[in-house]
Design a protein around this motif. Structure first.
Motif, PDB file in Angstrom:
ATOM      1  N   PHE A 114      -3.446   1.563   5.561  1.00 49.64           N
ATOM      2  CA  PHE A 114      -2.974   0.750   4.444  1.00 49.64           C
ATOM      3  C   PHE A 114      -1.492   0.437   4.562  1.00 49.64           C
ATOM      4  N   TRP A 115      -0.684   1.455   4.779  1.00 50.36           N
ATOM      5  CA  TRP A 115       0.770   1.269   4.745  1.00 50.36           C
ATOM      6  C   TRP A 115       1.263   0.412   5.898  1.00 50.36           C
ATOM      7  N   ARG A 116       0.669   0.516   7.056  1.00 53.83           N
ATOM      8  CA  ARG A 116       1.015  -0.348   8.192  1.00 53.83           C
ATOM      9  C   ARG A 116       0.752  -1.815   7.833  1.00 53.83           C
ATOM     10  N   ASP A 117      -0.457  -2.075   7.316  1.00 50.54           N
ATOM     11  CA  ASP A 117      -0.835  -3.459   7.024  1.00 50.54           C
ATOM     12  C   ASP A 117      -0.106  -4.008   5.805  1.00 50.54           C
ATOM     13  N   HIS A 118       0.133  -3.173   4.815  1.00 53.19           N
ATOM     14  CA  HIS A 118       0.888  -3.616   3.646  1.00 53.19           C
ATOM     15  C   HIS A 118       2.298  -4.029   4.070  1.00 53.19           C
ATOM     16  N   ALA A 119       2.947  -3.218   4.899  1.00 52.89           N
ATOM     17  CA  ALA A 119       4.300  -3.538   5.363  1.00 52.89           C
ATOM     18  C   ALA A 119       4.315  -4.837   6.166  1.00 52.89           C
ATOM     19  N   ALA A 120       3.331  -5.029   7.033  1.00 57.25           N
ATOM     20  CA  ALA A 120       3.256  -6.257   7.827  1.00 57.25           C
ATOM     21  C   ALA A 120       3.044  -7.475   6.933  1.00 57.25           C
ATOM     22  N   MET A 121       2.253  -7.316   5.901  1.00 53.60           N
ATOM     23  CA  MET A 121       1.999  -8.430   4.984  1.00 53.60           C
ATOM     24  C   MET A 121       3.231  -8.750   4.153  1.00 53.60           C
ATOM     25  N   VAL A 122       3.946  -7.732   3.721  1.00 50.41           N
ATOM     26  CA  VAL A 122       5.198  -7.961   2.988  1.00 50.41           C
ATOM     27  C   VAL A 122       6.192  -8.685   3.897  1.00 50.41           C
ATOM     28  N   GLN A 153      -2.910   4.536  -5.774  1.00 49.26           N
ATOM     29  CA  GLN A 153      -3.919   5.461  -5.277  1.00 49.26           C
ATOM     30  C   GLN A 153      -5.014   5.533  -6.330  1.00 49.26           C
ATOM     31  N   ALA A 154      -6.248   5.317  -5.928  1.00 48.89           N
ATOM     32  CA  ALA A 154      -7.399   5.403  -6.818  1.00 48.89           C
ATOM     33  C   ALA A 154      -8.376   6.420  -6.237  1.00 48.89           C
ATOM     34  N   ASP A 155      -9.393   6.769  -7.006  1.00 47.32           N
ATOM     35  CA  ASP A 155     -10.382   7.725  -6.515  1.00 47.32           C
ATOM     36  C   ASP A 155     -11.023   7.269  -5.202  1.00 47.32           C
ATOM     37  N   TYR A 156     -11.197   5.966  -5.060  1.00 52.46           N
ATOM     38  CA  TYR A 156     -11.883   5.421  -3.885  1.00 52.46           C
ATOM     39  C   TYR A 156     -10.953   5.148  -2.712  1.00 52.46           C
ATOM     40  N   GLY A 157      -9.606   5.189  -2.938  1.00 49.81           N
ATOM     41  CA  GLY A 157      -8.687   4.953  -1.842  1.00 49.81           C
ATOM     42  C   GLY A 157      -7.374   4.342  -2.298  1.00 49.81           C
ATOM     43  N   THR A 158      -6.648   3.748  -1.368  1.00 49.75           N
ATOM     44  CA  THR A 158      -5.378   3.095  -1.651  1.00 49.75           C
ATOM     45  C   THR A 158      -5.619   1.595  -1.675  1.00 49.75           C
ATOM     46  N   VAL A 159      -5.059   0.924  -2.692  1.00 52.50           N
ATOM     47  CA  VAL A 159      -5.370  -0.492  -2.884  1.00 52.50           C
ATOM     48  C   VAL A 159      -4.165  -1.235  -3.442  1.00 52.50           C
ATOM     49  N   ALA A 160      -4.052  -2.502  -3.082  1.00 52.64           N
ATOM     50  CA  ALA A 160      -3.086  -3.432  -3.670  1.00 52.64           C
ATOM     51  C   ALA A 160      -3.749  -4.809  -3.664  1.00 52.64           C
TER      52      ALA A 160
END
Length: 135
Positions: free
Chosen positions: A89-97, A109-116
């Motif tokens: 998540f954090w790799r792709d979020h940073a690349a998208m930003v 952070q949710a029960d099912y995972g990390t989401v934005a």
């Protein structure tokens, strides 16, 4: 029986601007871009990297009527429309930003995972999600 979801049609304003966003900014792979003379349309398919040749893809379908034009950017009535699953998540979020992708909901952070939640170039909402291991 074996079935899978092959393509999802996404109504776009212009093929080339959609390719520039999905391939140039999101890093999707351009699978096909061929002219269909009998319909005077292009068959444009993109797919997330790492999804392989049998993975689901998106057919970028240029609106061909005023009715279809009305759905550009609102294919799901304002709800999240598509879910881009990642293994980091954090790799792709940073690349998208870095690529100036607009996030409308910050990471959580949710029960099912990390989401934005982010918008595509037309305003359709997407989840960037890394599901937790128990999913």
């Amino acid at each position: 029986m074996k079935q899978n979801l092959a393509l999802i049609a996404l109504v776009v304003r212009d093929y080339d601007e959609a390719i520039a966003f999905y391939v140039g900014k999101l890093g999707f792979v351009l699978v096909e871009d061929s002219y269909q003379p009998e319909q005077d349309k292009r068959w444009v398919v993109v797919r997330p990297p790492g999804d392989g040749p049998s993975g689901s893809g998106i057919l970028l379908a240029r609106a061909s009527s005023p009715l279809q034009e009305g759905f550009i950017g609102n294919q799901a009535g304002g709800r999240v429309f598509l879910f881009l699953q990642t293994d980091d998540f954090w790799r792709d979020h940073a690349a998208m930003v870095d690529a100036d992708i607009h996030f409308v909901r910050e990471p959580k952070q949710a029960d099912y995972g990390t989401v934005a939640v982010f918008e595509d170039l037309y305003g359709n909402l997407w989840d960037l999600v890394q599901f937790s291991d128990n999913r």
